[in-house]
Enzyme design. Sequence first.
Site, PDB file in Angstrom:
ATOM      1  N   GLU A  68      31.882  39.206  40.427  1.00  0.00           N
ATOM      2  CA  GLU A  68      32.721  39.951  41.371  1.00  0.00           C
ATOM      3  C   GLU A  68      31.938  40.373  42.617  1.00  0.00           C
ATOM      4  O   GLU A  68      31.964  41.525  43.031  1.00  0.00           O
ATOM      5  CB  GLU A  68      33.367  41.162  40.670  1.00  0.00           C
ATOM      6  CG  GLU A  68      34.227  40.745  39.486  1.00  0.00           C
ATOM      7  CD  GLU A  68      34.968  41.880  38.801  1.00  0.00           C
ATOM      8  OE1 GLU A  68      34.444  43.005  38.797  1.00  0.00           O
ATOM      9  OE2 GLU A  68      36.059  41.625  38.261  1.00  0.00           O
ATOM     10  N   ASP A  86      39.426  40.833  30.198  1.00  0.00           N
ATOM     11  CA  ASP A  86      38.947  42.094  30.745  1.00  0.00           C
ATOM     12  C   ASP A  86      39.729  43.272  30.160  1.00  0.00           C
ATOM     13  O   ASP A  86      40.564  43.851  30.847  1.00  0.00           O
ATOM     14  CB  ASP A  86      39.107  42.056  32.283  1.00  0.00           C
ATOM     15  CG  ASP A  86      38.425  43.230  32.954  1.00  0.00           C
ATOM     16  OD1 ASP A  86      37.619  43.909  32.299  1.00  0.00           O
ATOM     17  OD2 ASP A  86      38.713  43.472  34.140  1.00  0.00           O
ATOM     18  N   GLU A 120      41.451  51.669  31.654  1.00  0.00           N
ATOM     19  CA  GLU A 120      41.779  50.962  32.888  1.00  0.00           C
ATOM     20  C   GLU A 120      43.124  50.239  32.800  1.00  0.00           C
ATOM     21  O   GLU A 120      43.953  50.359  33.698  1.00  0.00           O
ATOM     22  CB  GLU A 120      40.657  49.971  33.219  1.00  0.00           C
ATOM     23  CG  GLU A 120      40.976  49.136  34.444  1.00  0.00           C
ATOM     24  CD  GLU A 120      39.857  48.176  34.822  1.00  0.00           C
ATOM     25  OE1 GLU A 120      38.788  48.198  34.196  1.00  0.00           O
ATOM     26  OE2 GLU A 120      40.079  47.384  35.767  1.00  0.00           O
TER      27      GLU A 120
HETATM   28  C1  GCV Z   1      32.779  47.793  37.363  1.00  0.00           C
HETATM   29  C2  GCV Z   1      36.952  44.835  36.050  1.00  0.00           C
HETATM   30  C3  GCV Z   1      37.199  46.161  36.712  1.00  0.00           C
HETATM   31  C4  GCV Z   1      36.078  46.504  37.680  1.00  0.00           C
HETATM   32  C5  GCV Z   1      34.749  46.485  36.925  1.00  0.00           C
HETATM   33  C6  GCV Z   1      34.571  45.112  36.281  1.00  0.00           C
HETATM   34  C7  GCV Z   1      33.311  45.027  35.435  1.00  0.00           C
HETATM   35  O1  GCV Z   1      37.069  43.802  36.970  1.00  0.00           O
HETATM   36  O2  GCV Z   1      38.445  46.146  37.335  1.00  0.00           O
HETATM   37  O3  GCV Z   1      36.342  47.763  38.227  1.00  0.00           O
HETATM   38  O4  GCV Z   1      33.673  46.772  37.770  1.00  0.00           O
HETATM   39  O5  GCV Z   1      35.680  44.837  35.454  1.00  0.00           O
HETATM   40  O6  GCV Z   1      33.436  45.173  34.228  1.00  0.00           O
HETATM   41  O7  GCV Z   1      32.245  44.806  35.975  1.00  0.00           O
END
Ligand code: GCV
Length: 608
Positions: free
Chosen positions: A235, A314, A342
């Site tokens: 990411e 995720d 989340e």
């Molecule tokens: C910390 C997902 C979440 C992100 C998070 C990522 C990760 O994409 O939406 O906020 O980033 O996972 O676990 O690194």
Amino acid sequence: MRLWLNQLNSAIPDNLNEPADLALYELESAFPGISFDLCEQASMGDGYRIELLNGETGRLTGGKTGLLYGAYRFIMDRLCGSGYSSPVSSAPKYALRMVNCWDNADGEIERGYAGQSLFFRNGRLDYDRDRIRMLGRLLASAGLNVLCINNVNVHFPAQLLLEDYLPDLSVLANLFRPFGVRLMVSVDFSQPMRHGIPTADPLDPAVRDWWRMTAERVYAAIPDLAGFLVKADSEGRPGPFTYGRNHAEGANMLAEALKPFGGVVIWRCFVYNCRQDWRDTKTDRPKAAWEHYAFLDGEFADNVILQVKHGPFDFQVREPLSPLLLGMKKTKLAMELQLAQEYTGHQIDLYTMIPMWKELYEELPADNIMSLAAVSNLGNDENYTGHPLAAVNLYTYGLLAWDPSVDAAFAVTRWCRLTYGFTPDQEQALVSLLLSSRRIYEKYTAPLGIGWMITPHDHYGPNPSGYEYDLWGTYHKADRNAVGIDRTHTGTGYLDQYPEWFRKKYENPGTCPDLYLLFYHRLPYDFRMQDGRTLIQRIYDDHFEGLEETRSLADKLLSLPFPEPDSDVIRDRMNRQLYNAREWCDIINTFFHRLSGIPDDKGRIIYD
Ligand code: GCV
């Protein structure tokens, strides 16, 4: 506000420097009538043995930290009514029982639902020492022993934790030390480039030297730092791929720097293409972690632990176990869970996680991994977890990390008793509501393992096609005839990443456990489920049931005598959950009804 162990003194003195001092303090203040004899045996580590002789003298034997865990175990057992007619011994299954906070230096928490950071304010480490000690007690009493305080997405100035902020970090480490909690730091893989080195290539000698010298400096300040946590090439984060290196080369470079000090590198495996073109049907995101890591099995240094999210996507409400957790036999692995809700209701909706974790362990031999990690659900809200009942997830996570064979009902009951001290009937009612909450949430959200029908980015509330034409590789491909992606051998081949016993369980839609059906298969709406219902009818039924069950959950929950201010917070959040459940139920049903044109065979209202 009620926290578990609210029966103990709310003030924890500032001058207790060793776990044994703290253990004695907690025991003597909880049970003034019992005198305790503490005997340290270093070789027992976190393990302990507790005896109660003639009801008035307690003898606690354990390693340095074991004494503290034993003390909390004794206190909690007694508060829960155990008699101690015979000695009790215990030692944890996993040495590292980790909590990962995604706190940014500005005080915001990524995916945080309980207020601002407990550790940072305005770009600095800045905290309330009493609250840190209380957190230490909560973590230690749950058996948790590693705390990473900063976000894996390391945004400036969090890099300074290894630089200018190191003295402050060392003060925080001192505060947690008596609780047996060791700090960990999330590091930015490109950090040497802040210091005039033109590259972060893990094979570059200047880069290696920089990390070696940094480790020396950091460990001089915090000799028991647990290690570094790394999100690389994920990411948008920097990582070894920029230099044509693989992740073993990246992780091993850091491991070499930490090795002399006994530190570990926790290397996350959350690597996938987050710029996917939705038109591309060749790429299937759940396959990504295996493709990046499986071929490196056996290549990692012995102080590297790969931290793998429990599922291949995720933290959706239902995902299969990640294939890496079954396949990488020559690599040290940690499974990553997420306490922060989340995708599971933002600590507004009730969602108790231990039933889900226990399902993971039905397929995961506990010895396949050597550690557990969980993304924190903590913040500086007065009750630490936003929803007072979300604290059950932190507490039961600790029990699971200590002993993955722990019974879910036992763990939840213990939390309820230590927190609220209800009558047996009330307690039983609360336990059963908590244990049913995950399945209820699952019923009113995305159906049968398909996931992702959630509002993009924010991740609360329904939006069935919100991610459908986006970059994140999370598609359901619902059309007027069918829904889902075929992930079997004849489809994307995702299931080929698993051992045969696992494949066989899921590859045939006629025998695949129904709750995973749409994770693995693309099926027409008139597909007959094992219980005889059509797929579309099952989707409607689950959603109507999920909404009804939420209403009943609200009635029962709100009739329990929660003390103030918990009762107000619980009432407010429950009302928001009721609204959310109705939105999910109606929007998902309408979405599928509009597409398929198939009516509900029970004639309930679907809004078109
Ligand atoms: C910390 C997902 C979440 C992100 C998070 C990522 C990760 O994409 O939406 O906020 O980033 O996972 O676990 O690194």
